[in-house]
Design an enzyme around this catalytic site. Structure first.
Site, short mmCIF file in Angstrom:
data_model
loop_
_atom_site.label_atom_id
_atom_site.label_comp_id
_atom_site.label_asym_id
_atom_site.label_seq_id
_atom_site.Cartn_x
_atom_site.Cartn_y
_atom_site.Cartn_z
N ALA A 111 -9.71 9.43 0.44
CA ALA A 111 -8.68 10.21 1.13
C ALA A 111 -8.25 11.44 0.34
O ALA A 111 -7.67 12.37 0.90
CB ALA A 111 -7.45 9.32 1.39
N LEU A 138 -1.03 5.45 0.28
CA LEU A 138 -2.10 5.28 -0.70
C LEU A 138 -1.55 4.66 -1.98
O LEU A 138 -0.46 4.99 -2.43
CB LEU A 138 -2.69 6.63 -1.10
CG LEU A 138 -3.68 7.31 -0.17
CD1 LEU A 138 -4.30 8.50 -0.91
CD2 LEU A 138 -4.75 6.38 0.30
N TYR A 234 8.90 0.94 -14.73
CA TYR A 234 8.64 1.43 -13.37
C TYR A 234 9.37 2.76 -13.12
O TYR A 234 8.79 3.82 -13.31
CB TYR A 234 8.96 0.37 -12.28
CG TYR A 234 8.30 0.79 -10.99
CD1 TYR A 234 7.05 0.31 -10.62
CD2 TYR A 234 8.88 1.77 -10.17
CE1 TYR A 234 6.40 0.78 -9.48
CE2 TYR A 234 8.24 2.24 -9.03
CZ TYR A 234 7.01 1.74 -8.69
OH TYR A 234 6.36 2.22 -7.56
N LEU A 272 6.72 -6.33 -3.41
CA LEU A 272 5.91 -7.38 -2.80
C LEU A 272 4.61 -7.54 -3.55
O LEU A 272 4.16 -6.60 -4.21
CB LEU A 272 5.61 -7.01 -1.35
CG LEU A 272 6.76 -7.31 -0.39
CD1 LEU A 272 6.53 -6.65 0.94
CD2 LEU A 272 6.91 -8.81 -0.20
N THR A 274 1.09 -7.13 -3.82
CA THR A 274 -0.07 -6.45 -3.24
C THR A 274 -1.02 -6.20 -4.40
O THR A 274 -0.68 -6.46 -5.56
CB THR A 274 0.29 -5.09 -2.59
OG1 THR A 274 0.75 -4.21 -3.60
CG2 THR A 274 1.33 -5.23 -1.50
P1 NAI Z 1 -2.31 -1.55 -1.51
O1 NAI Z 1 -3.11 -1.55 -2.74
O2 NAI Z 1 -2.14 -2.82 -0.75
O3 NAI Z 1 -2.91 -0.47 -0.46
C1 NAI Z 1 -3.43 0.76 -0.85
C2 NAI Z 1 -4.23 1.38 0.28
O4 NAI Z 1 -4.74 2.64 -0.20
C3 NAI Z 1 -5.48 0.58 0.70
O5 NAI Z 1 -5.66 0.71 2.10
C4 NAI Z 1 -6.62 1.31 -0.02
O6 NAI Z 1 -7.89 1.21 0.63
C5 NAI Z 1 -6.12 2.72 0.06
N1 NAI Z 1 -6.74 3.62 -0.93
C6 NAI Z 1 -6.67 3.55 -2.29
N2 NAI Z 1 -7.36 4.59 -2.83
C7 NAI Z 1 -7.86 5.31 -1.81
C8 NAI Z 1 -8.64 6.50 -1.72
N3 NAI Z 1 -9.04 7.16 -2.79
N4 NAI Z 1 -8.97 6.92 -0.48
C9 NAI Z 1 -8.61 6.27 0.65
N5 NAI Z 1 -7.83 5.16 0.62
C10 NAI Z 1 -7.47 4.69 -0.59
O7 NAI Z 1 -0.91 -0.92 -1.90
P2 NAI Z 1 0.60 -1.08 -1.41
O8 NAI Z 1 1.32 -1.95 -2.35
O9 NAI Z 1 0.66 -1.35 0.06
O10 NAI Z 1 1.12 0.39 -1.69
C11 NAI Z 1 1.22 1.40 -0.70
C12 NAI Z 1 2.39 2.31 -1.07
O11 NAI Z 1 3.59 1.53 -1.05
C13 NAI Z 1 2.28 2.90 -2.48
O12 NAI Z 1 2.79 4.20 -2.48
C14 NAI Z 1 3.20 1.99 -3.30
O13 NAI Z 1 3.72 2.61 -4.44
C15 NAI Z 1 4.29 1.73 -2.27
N6 NAI Z 1 5.16 0.58 -2.54
C16 NAI Z 1 4.63 -0.63 -2.94
C17 NAI Z 1 5.48 -1.68 -3.24
C18 NAI Z 1 4.96 -3.01 -3.66
O14 NAI Z 1 5.72 -3.81 -4.20
N7 NAI Z 1 3.71 -3.33 -3.44
C19 NAI Z 1 6.94 -1.54 -3.13
C20 NAI Z 1 7.38 -0.27 -2.63
C21 NAI Z 1 6.50 0.75 -2.38
#
Ligand code: NAI
Length: 395
Positions: A111, A138, A234, A272, A274
Site C-alpha cells: 500500500a 495499516l 508507547y 486489543l 492483534t
Molecule cells: P493488524 O496487524 O491486525 O493489521 C494491519 C493491516 O495492514 C493488515 O491488513 C495488513 O495486511 C496491512 N498491511 C501491513 N503492511 C502493509 C503494506 N505494506 N501494504 C498493504 N497492507 C499492509 O493491525 P491492527 O492492530 O488492526 O492495527 C491497525 C491500526 O490500528 C494501526 O494504525 C494501529 O496502530 C491501530 N491501533 C491498534 C490497536 C491495537 O491494540 N491493536 C489499538 C489502537 C489502534
C-alpha cells in the site's frame, strides 16, 4: 492438509482457513445482530485483512450494505504451506459478501507504493466511480518510500531514557522485568516515516487528484493512547511520535478536502490483541489485566465491537464526541477511571504465580491463536483442509 499452529515468539507461522472463515462469520453475525448502520456505501479500506481494518470492512459491508475495496499485504498459500491469516480472512470475507450480493474486490500488494495506489484508483474508476469513506488501518514494521526507494524500519523504543518495567511472555505466563534502551540515531524519524501520516496523506492526495473521492468524503485512521504504565514505550515513545504525526495529518487532510466538503478523523481505539500489538513489549501484560478488568465489568470489546460502535454511535450516529484534540475516542471504556484504577492496582501485584488468576492470560492467548484461525469454537482441527484457498476476486 492438517494445519497446526507453529509459533515463534509473538508470531505464528501457520494459519487455518476454516478457523479464519469462522472468525469472519462470527464478525458478520455480530454486525448483523446490531442492525443496519446508515453509513457510507462505497468504501475503501487500506489495511483491510486483519484487526481493525477487517472489522471496518465487515462493518461497512454487513452494517451498511456497502461495496468495499480492500487493500492489504498478505501471502497466498503454496502447496503444503498455508497462507497468511489476512489472506484467508479476505477469501472468507469476499465469499460471504458475494453470497450476500455485495460488491467486494481486493488488492494484495504494498500500500505504500505508487503502483498499488494507481491500481486502486483504476479499480474505483472502473467499478465504483467514487468512494465516500476511506479507512486507513495499516500497521507495518517497514516502509519503502515511493519517491526515494529507501526502506525505513520502525522501532518500539522509549525516547530519552531507558524504560524498565514488567512484561509477560504470554505463551508461558512468565512475568519478568525488561529494560528497553532509548531511541538513537534516526529511530524516531524512521518510525514516523513508517507509521506516521505521510502515506495516509499520499493516499488521499492521489485519490483526490484522480477525482475518485465523492463530495463529503470521510477518511479515518486509527490511533492509540493507552495508560500511564505503557506511556514511556508507547505514547511517549517512537510509536507515539508516529501517532502524533498521524493525528496532526488529519487536520492537513481535512484542509485539503475542503473543496469537496470532506473530513479526516483519527479514532483512538482500545488496546486489543492483534499481530501489531503482540509485538510491543509490556503491552501484553497490560492487555491481560485490561481484559480481566473489562470482562468483569461487562464492557470488554474486540475489534468488531469497537468498530461497530465507532460507526453506529460516532461516525454515522450523529455525535462524533471529539476530544480536546479533535479525536474520536472509542477507547472511552478502556480509559474509564474505574478501569484504569483497577489495572494500576493489579499491575503492582502481578507476578508469574498470580497472573493467571488476576489477569486474563487465557483470554490473551486464545485471542492470539484466534488471529491465525486456531482455537476457534466450532472448528474441527482434525479434518483435512485445502490450504490452497483463493481470494475470489484474485482467482
Ligand atoms: P493488524 O496487524 O491486525 O493489521 C494491519 C493491516 O495492514 C493488515 O491488513 C495488513 O495486511 C496491512 N498491511 C501491513 N503492511 C502493509 C503494506 N505494506 N501494504 C498493504 N497492507 C499492509 O493491525 P491492527 O492492530 O488492526 O492495527 C491497525 C491500526 O490500528 C494501526 O494504525 C494501529 O496502530 C491501530 N491501533 C491498534 C490497536 C491495537 O491494540 N491493536 C489499538 C489502537 C489502534
Amino acid at each position: 492438509m492438517i494445519i497446526e499452529p507453529k509459533t515463534r515468539g509473538f508470531i505464528c507461522l501457520t494459519a487455518h482457513p476454516t478457523g479464519c472463515e469462522q472468525n469472519v462469520i462470527n464478525q458478520i453475525k455480530y454486525v448483523k445482530s446490531k442492525g443496519a448502520i446508515n453509513g457510507a456505501k462505497k468504501v475503501l479500506v487500506v489495511g483491510a485483512s486483519t484487526g481493525f481494518g477487517l472489522a471496518s470492512r465487515i462493518s461497512s459491508a454487513f452494517g451498511s450494505d456497502a461495496a468495499t475495496i480492500g487493500v492489504f499485504f498478505d501471502k497466498p498459500a503454496s502447496p503444503g504451506r498455508p497462507a497468511s491469516p489476512g489472506y484467508y480472512n479476505t477469501a472468507a470475507f469476499e465469499k460471504h459478501a458475494h453470497a450476500a450480493g455485495l460488491y467486494a474486490k481486493s488488492i494484495n500488494g504494498d500500500a505504500f507504493s505508487n503502483e498499488i495506489k494507481e491500481q486502486v484508483i483504476n479499480l474505483i474508476k472502473e467499478d465504483l466511480g467514487q468512494v465516500d469513506l476511506v479507512i486507513y488501518s495499516l500497521a507495518s514494521p517497514v516502509r519503502t518510500h515511493p519517491e526515494t526507494g529507501k526502506r525505513y524500519k520502525s522501532v518500539l523504543k522509549p525516547i530519552g531514557e531507558v524504560f524498565s518495567n514488567k512484561t509477560v511472555d504470554f505463551h508461558t505466563g512468565n512475568v519478568s522485568e525488561i529494560s528497553i534502551n532509548p531511541a538513537e540515531g534516526d529511530d524516531i524519524e524512521n518510525t514516523v516515516t513508517v507509521m506516521g501520516g505521510e502515506d495516509w496523506k499520499m493516499w488521499m492526495d492521489a485519490l483526490k487528484e484522480a477525482d475518485v473521492l465523492a463530495d463529503g468524503v470521510t477518511t479515518v485512521a486509527y490511533s492509540y493512547i493507552g495508560p500511564e504504565v505503557t506511556k514511556p514505550v508507547y505514547r511517549n515513545g517512537t510509536i507515539g511520535a508516529a501517532k502524533d504525526h498521524l493525528e496532526a495529518t488529519a487536520f492537513t487532510i481535512t484542509d485539503d478536502l475542503k473543496p469537496i466538503g470532506g473530513n479526516a478523523y483519527v479514532s483512538v481505539n482500545k488496546a486489543l490483541v492483534t499481530q501489531a500489538s503482540s509485538a510491543i513489549p509490556v503491552i501484553p501484560l497490560y492487555i491481560s489485566l485490561l481484559y480481566k478488568t473489562m470482562k468483569a465489568k461487562g464492557i470488554h470489546e474486540g475489534c468488531i465491537e469497537q468498530i461497530q460502535r465507532l460507526y453506529s454511535e460516532r461516525l454515522f450516529g450523529g455525535d462524533l464526541a471529539l476530544d480536546a484534540k479533535g479525536r474520536i475516542r472509542i477507547d472511552d471504556w478502556e480509559m474509564r477511571d474505574d478501569v484504569q484504577a483497577e489495572i494500576s492496582k493489579l499491575w503492582e501485584e502481578a507476578t508469574t504465580e498470580n497472573l493467571s488468576e488476576i489477569g486474563d492470560l487465557q483470554g490473551y492467548s486464545d485471542d492470539f491463536y484466534n488471529l491465525f484461525g486456531f482455537k476457534v469454537d466450532g472448528v474441527d482441527y482434525d479434518i483435512d483442509v485445502d490450504e490452497m484457498v483463493k481470494i475470489p476476486s484474485e482467482a
